[in-house]
Write a protein that holds these residues in place. Structure first.
Motif, PDB file in Angstrom:
ATOM      1  N   CYS A   1       0.858  -1.179   0.000  1.00 37.66           N
ATOM      2  CA  CYS A   1       0.000   0.000   0.000  1.00 37.66           C
ATOM      3  C   CYS A   1       0.894   1.229   0.000  1.00 37.66           C
ATOM      4  O   CYS A   1       2.066   1.158   0.376  1.00 37.66           O
ATOM      5  CB  CYS A   1      -0.960   0.013   1.193  1.00 37.66           C
ATOM      6  SG  CYS A   1      -0.195   0.200   2.805  1.00 37.66           S
ATOM      7  N   TYR A   2       0.353   2.332  -0.473  1.00 32.94           N
ATOM      8  CA  TYR A   2       1.099   3.586  -0.564  1.00 32.94           C
ATOM      9  C   TYR A   2       0.401   4.672   0.241  1.00 32.94           C
ATOM     10  O   TYR A   2      -0.828   4.751   0.258  1.00 32.94           O
ATOM     11  CB  TYR A   2       1.163   4.072  -2.014  1.00 32.94           C
ATOM     12  CG  TYR A   2       1.965   3.191  -2.930  1.00 32.94           C
ATOM     13  CD1 TYR A   2       3.338   3.357  -3.043  1.00 32.94           C
ATOM     14  CD2 TYR A   2       1.347   2.210  -3.690  1.00 32.94           C
ATOM     15  CE1 TYR A   2       4.079   2.565  -3.904  1.00 32.94           C
ATOM     16  CE2 TYR A   2       2.077   1.410  -4.550  1.00 32.94           C
ATOM     17  CZ  TYR A   2       3.446   1.587  -4.661  1.00 32.94           C
ATOM     18  OH  TYR A   2       4.167   0.797  -5.502  1.00 32.94           O
ATOM     19  N   VAL A   3       1.200   5.515   0.901  1.00 31.56           N
ATOM     20  CA  VAL A   3       0.702   6.693   1.594  1.00 31.56           C
ATOM     21  C   VAL A   3       1.640   7.855   1.258  1.00 31.56           C
ATOM     22  O   VAL A   3       2.749   7.649   0.763  1.00 31.56           O
ATOM     23  CB  VAL A   3       0.641   6.488   3.131  1.00 31.56           C
ATOM     24  CG1 VAL A   3      -0.322   5.377   3.499  1.00 31.56           C
ATOM     25  CG2 VAL A   3       2.004   6.216   3.710  1.00 31.56           C
ATOM     26  N   ARG A   4       1.194   9.072   1.543  1.00 28.24           N
ATOM     27  CA  ARG A   4       2.047  10.239   1.336  1.00 28.24           C
ATOM     28  C   ARG A   4       2.435  10.781   2.700  1.00 28.24           C
ATOM     29  O   ARG A   4       1.586  11.047   3.546  1.00 28.24           O
ATOM     30  CB  ARG A   4       1.322  11.314   0.521  1.00 28.24           C
ATOM     31  CG  ARG A   4       2.251  12.475   0.143  1.00 28.24           C
ATOM     32  CD  ARG A   4       1.574  13.473  -0.761  1.00 28.24           C
ATOM     33  NE  ARG A   4       1.175  12.927  -2.039  1.00 28.24           N
ATOM     34  CZ  ARG A   4       1.980  12.797  -3.102  1.00 28.24           C
ATOM     35  NH1 ARG A   4       3.237  13.144  -3.018  1.00 28.24           N
ATOM     36  NH2 ARG A   4       1.515  12.323  -4.229  1.00 28.24           N
ATOM     37  N   GLY A   5       3.743  10.950   2.932  1.00 30.57           N
ATOM     38  CA  GLY A   5       4.256  11.489   4.183  1.00 30.57           C
ATOM     39  C   GLY A   5       4.036  12.987   4.286  1.00 30.57           C
ATOM     40  O   GLY A   5       3.545  13.633   3.356  1.00 30.57           O
ATOM     41  N   GLN A   6       4.431  13.557   5.428  1.00 35.88           N
ATOM     42  CA  GLN A   6       4.200  14.974   5.707  1.00 35.88           C
ATOM     43  C   GLN A   6       4.795  15.903   4.663  1.00 35.88           C
ATOM     44  O   GLN A   6       4.208  16.910   4.321  1.00 35.88           O
ATOM     45  CB  GLN A   6       4.770  15.332   7.070  1.00 35.88           C
ATOM     46  CG  GLN A   6       3.995  14.741   8.209  1.00 35.88           C
ATOM     47  CD  GLN A   6       4.600  15.110   9.541  1.00 35.88           C
ATOM     48  OE1 GLN A   6       5.778  15.411   9.638  1.00 35.88           O
ATOM     49  NE2 GLN A   6       3.790  15.084  10.578  1.00 35.88           N
ATOM     50  N   GLU A   7       5.964  15.619   4.167  1.00 39.62           N
ATOM     51  CA  GLU A   7       6.623  16.502   3.205  1.00 39.62           C
ATOM     52  C   GLU A   7       6.357  16.095   1.760  1.00 39.62           C
ATOM     53  O   GLU A   7       7.030  16.550   0.849  1.00 39.62           O
ATOM     54  CB  GLU A   7       8.133  16.538   3.475  1.00 39.62           C
ATOM     55  CG  GLU A   7       8.484  17.081   4.836  1.00 39.62           C
ATOM     56  CD  GLU A   7       8.015  18.524   5.018  1.00 39.62           C
ATOM     57  OE1 GLU A   7       8.098  19.303   4.059  1.00 39.62           O
ATOM     58  OE2 GLU A   7       7.555  18.856   6.122  1.00 39.62           O
TER      59      GLU A   7
ATOM     60  N   THR B   1       6.600  12.965   0.586  1.00 39.96           N
ATOM     61  CA  THR B   1       7.298  11.731   0.243  1.00 39.96           C
ATOM     62  C   THR B   1       6.307  10.575   0.160  1.00 39.96           C
ATOM     63  O   THR B   1       5.465  10.416   1.036  1.00 39.96           O
ATOM     64  CB  THR B   1       8.371  11.396   1.307  1.00 39.96           C
ATOM     65  OG1 THR B   1       9.259  12.504   1.412  1.00 39.96           O
ATOM     66  CG2 THR B   1       9.136  10.146   0.956  1.00 39.96           C
ATOM     67  N   ILE B   2       6.406   9.794  -0.896  1.00 40.06           N
ATOM     68  CA  ILE B   2       5.534   8.629  -1.053  1.00 40.06           C
ATOM     69  C   ILE B   2       6.182   7.459  -0.313  1.00 40.06           C
ATOM     70  O   ILE B   2       7.345   7.137  -0.539  1.00 40.06           O
ATOM     71  CB  ILE B   2       5.317   8.293  -2.533  1.00 40.06           C
ATOM     72  CG1 ILE B   2       4.569   9.448  -3.215  1.00 40.06           C
ATOM     73  CG2 ILE B   2       4.549   6.972  -2.683  1.00 40.06           C
ATOM     74  CD1 ILE B   2       4.473   9.324  -4.703  1.00 40.06           C
ATOM     75  N   VAL B   3       5.413   6.833   0.592  1.00 38.49           N
ATOM     76  CA  VAL B   3       5.920   5.725   1.399  1.00 38.49           C
ATOM     77  C   VAL B   3       5.150   4.462   1.025  1.00 38.49           C
ATOM     78  O   VAL B   3       3.928   4.420   1.140  1.00 38.49           O
ATOM     79  CB  VAL B   3       5.756   6.016   2.912  1.00 38.49           C
ATOM     80  CG1 VAL B   3       6.323   4.861   3.740  1.00 38.49           C
ATOM     81  CG2 VAL B   3       6.432   7.337   3.276  1.00 38.49           C
ATOM     82  N   MET B   4       5.888   3.447   0.552  1.00 34.00           N
ATOM     83  CA  MET B   4       5.277   2.158   0.232  1.00 34.00           C
ATOM     84  C   MET B   4       5.530   1.212   1.404  1.00 34.00           C
ATOM     85  O   MET B   4       6.658   1.097   1.882  1.00 34.00           O
ATOM     86  CB  MET B   4       5.872   1.546  -1.028  1.00 34.00           C
ATOM     87  CG  MET B   4       5.306   0.162  -1.333  1.00 34.00           C
ATOM     88  SD  MET B   4       5.949  -0.611  -2.840  1.00 34.00           S
ATOM     89  CE  MET B   4       7.553  -1.132  -2.292  1.00 34.00           C
TER      90      MET B   4
END
Length: 77
Positions: free
Chosen positions: A60-66, A68-71
């Protein structure tokens, strides 16, 4: 080493892939469903839910605070 093309761009939350800095990062997890549930419980939005790659992994993918895409990825099989 210097990258001549494409030119590096300035930052921003929805910056292009050739923007300077870390744009993407991957994290290995043992249980993708538990990881996704934990992210959702904290108010994080998943991009398209939990996906599967062939018979080898789920992610799954999320977008961090700055921006950044985090898988988050779990090896299966």
């Amino acid at each position: 080493m210097k990258c001549h093309y494409p030119l590096a761009l300035g930052g921003g939350r929805n910056a292009a892939p050739n923007t300077l800095g870390i744009r993407r990062v991957a994290i290995s997890v043992d249980d993708i469903d538990a990881a996704a549930d934990g992210l959702l419980a904290r108010g994080t939005e998943l991009f398209g839910g939990v996906g599967k790659f062939q018979d080898t992994g789920r992610f799954c993918y999320v977008r961090g605070q700055e921006g950044t895409i985090v898988m988050h990825a779990e090896r299966i099989g």
